[in-house]
Design a protein around this motif. Sequence first.
Motif, short mmCIF file in Angstrom:
data_model
loop_
_atom_site.label_atom_id
_atom_site.label_comp_id
_atom_site.label_asym_id
_atom_site.label_seq_id
_atom_site.Cartn_x
_atom_site.Cartn_y
_atom_site.Cartn_z
N ILE A 10 -80.01 -69.26 -44.36
CA ILE A 10 -78.90 -70.21 -44.60
C ILE A 10 -79.34 -71.74 -43.72
O ILE A 10 -78.92 -70.85 -42.48
N LYS A 11 -79.45 -72.35 -44.06
CA LYS A 11 -80.11 -73.83 -42.48
C LYS A 11 -78.44 -73.48 -42.09
O LYS A 11 -77.62 -73.32 -42.36
N HIS A 12 -79.25 -74.63 -40.85
CA HIS A 12 -77.89 -74.78 -40.26
C HIS A 12 -77.13 -76.10 -40.96
O HIS A 12 -77.72 -76.83 -41.92
N HIS A 13 -75.18 -75.78 -41.01
CA HIS A 13 -74.44 -77.07 -41.41
C HIS A 13 -74.93 -76.56 -43.21
O HIS A 13 -74.56 -78.07 -43.58
N SER A 14 -75.08 -75.37 -43.41
CA SER A 14 -75.56 -74.99 -45.04
C SER A 14 -73.92 -75.94 -45.68
O SER A 14 -74.22 -76.13 -46.38
N PHE A 15 -73.27 -74.85 -45.69
CA PHE A 15 -71.68 -75.00 -45.65
C PHE A 15 -70.98 -76.29 -45.25
O PHE A 15 -69.67 -76.04 -45.38
N TYR A 16 -71.28 -76.74 -43.95
CA TYR A 16 -70.17 -77.10 -42.65
C TYR A 16 -69.39 -78.04 -43.65
O TYR A 16 -69.79 -78.82 -44.38
N SER A 29 -81.33 -61.09 -49.08
CA SER A 29 -82.62 -61.71 -48.88
C SER A 29 -82.69 -62.04 -47.64
O SER A 29 -83.57 -62.61 -47.77
N VAL A 30 -81.29 -61.68 -47.67
CA VAL A 30 -81.44 -63.17 -46.40
C VAL A 30 -81.58 -62.68 -45.20
O VAL A 30 -81.36 -61.57 -44.73
N LYS A 31 -82.64 -63.40 -44.63
CA LYS A 31 -82.78 -62.95 -42.80
C LYS A 31 -82.47 -63.52 -41.98
O LYS A 31 -81.49 -63.02 -40.66
N ASN A 32 -81.67 -64.62 -41.95
CA ASN A 32 -81.64 -65.81 -40.75
C ASN A 32 -79.99 -66.39 -41.64
O ASN A 32 -79.91 -66.80 -42.36
N ILE A 33 -79.01 -66.73 -40.55
CA ILE A 33 -78.06 -67.23 -40.65
C ILE A 33 -77.98 -68.57 -39.12
O ILE A 33 -77.63 -68.22 -38.30
N ASP A 34 -78.08 -69.80 -39.62
CA ASP A 34 -78.51 -70.67 -39.02
C ASP A 34 -76.73 -71.43 -37.91
O ASP A 34 -75.97 -70.91 -38.64
N ASP A 35 -77.77 -72.23 -37.24
CA ASP A 35 -76.61 -72.61 -35.73
C ASP A 35 -75.30 -73.40 -37.57
O ASP A 35 -75.94 -73.98 -38.52
N LYS A 36 -74.34 -73.62 -37.28
CA LYS A 36 -73.22 -73.84 -38.07
C LYS A 36 -73.19 -73.48 -39.49
O LYS A 36 -72.50 -74.75 -40.60
N GLU A 58 -75.25 -69.96 -33.71
CA GLU A 58 -74.14 -70.15 -32.46
C GLU A 58 -72.75 -71.20 -34.03
O GLU A 58 -73.38 -72.18 -34.70
N PHE A 59 -71.84 -71.00 -33.81
CA PHE A 59 -70.82 -72.23 -34.43
C PHE A 59 -70.92 -71.24 -35.78
O PHE A 59 -70.13 -72.60 -36.64
N VAL A 60 -71.56 -70.54 -35.71
CA VAL A 60 -71.65 -70.11 -37.07
C VAL A 60 -69.71 -70.41 -38.43
O VAL A 60 -69.67 -70.64 -39.56
N PHE A 61 -69.12 -69.07 -37.71
CA PHE A 61 -67.62 -69.35 -38.29
C PHE A 61 -66.43 -70.29 -37.63
O PHE A 61 -65.68 -70.01 -37.78
N LYS A 62 -66.52 -70.87 -37.01
CA LYS A 62 -66.23 -71.74 -36.17
C LYS A 62 -64.94 -72.54 -37.17
O LYS A 62 -65.53 -73.03 -38.32
N ASN A 63 -63.64 -72.35 -36.79
CA ASN A 63 -63.41 -73.17 -37.23
C ASN A 63 -63.18 -72.69 -39.02
O ASN A 63 -62.08 -73.18 -39.58
N CYS A 64 -63.75 -71.25 -39.12
CA CYS A 64 -62.90 -70.82 -40.77
C CYS A 64 -61.59 -69.76 -40.26
O CYS A 64 -61.17 -68.84 -40.15
N TYR A 65 -60.94 -70.99 -40.36
CA TYR A 65 -59.16 -70.55 -40.60
C TYR A 65 -58.28 -69.58 -40.93
O TYR A 65 -57.57 -68.60 -40.29
N SER A 66 -59.27 -69.22 -42.20
CA SER A 66 -58.90 -68.18 -43.27
C SER A 66 -59.03 -67.14 -43.09
O SER A 66 -58.93 -66.34 -44.43
#
Length: 285
Positions: A10-16, A29-36, A58-66
């Motif tokens: 899951i690349k960086h900013h994918s669901f930002y 199948s997922v091996k890496n979850i990238d920044d943000k 880094e910052f993967v779940f930052k500001n996920c308030y719920s």
Amino acid sequence: MSLPSSITSIKHHSFYGCYKLNQIIIPLSVKNIDDKAFMECKALKQITIPPFVESIGEFVFKNCYSLDRVIIHSSLITTIERSCFQSCQSLKFASIPCFIKTINSFAFNCCKLIRKIKFAKNSMLKIICKNAFNNSSIEEILIPSSVVTIEANAFYECRRLNKIEFEKNSNLLQIGKYAFSKTSIKSIQIPSKVCKIGKKAFYNCSNLINVNFLDDSNLSILKIDAFNYQSIISLSITSFDTFIPENLLAKCSNIKIIEINDKSLLAKFQKEINLFHRLTIMVHT
């Protein structure tokens, strides 16, 4: 939402900033979850990390308030990266798996509802990095014996934190500057292997009454203002080679008992001693 099993990263900013995303299923199948990757997903409530994930950025779940529940099934992850759960306002509890070796800077910073951090038995945690838990609402913590370093500001301004304990046979060597400053702890026993306590490490802990260093303490460096602005009543430092700096107890007007070794380096400390009235000094030979 379920991701297809063909995805390996899951690349960086994918669901930002996907503000309405409230659920997602990550395939095996997922091996890496990238920044943000999921940063600012403010409706996301739960996440399960599958067993073959090797890294969470880094910052993967930052500001996920719920976000109130995170389950990590992978034993391949060794680091909780910088700001990973920063400002997750709904997190109330965190259980750190035994295979985590580093909690990086700001990992749980500003988690306002979190009350308790639990470390798994046989924890391999080595480093709690700077600002890792600062300005969070944790109330108590038991530091695993495997921890070697607590860096600067690690628990700074955790104003609800009233109890800090260390597992038996602690390997802790260093407590960084401001590490426990502005907490509500009432007493502290410093593990014997600690050799350095940084500047203002316990600064402005207004409820701190008792500080105890064990007889076999390896403490050699105690930085200026380490216990400044306290309600300390008793202080015990009986290690013979500890340098006791000037201003160690500045503004600690309630202190009544100091226990020290007669071979401690007391020259500068004597000036402070003269400032206090009705003080009992117990010298160990």
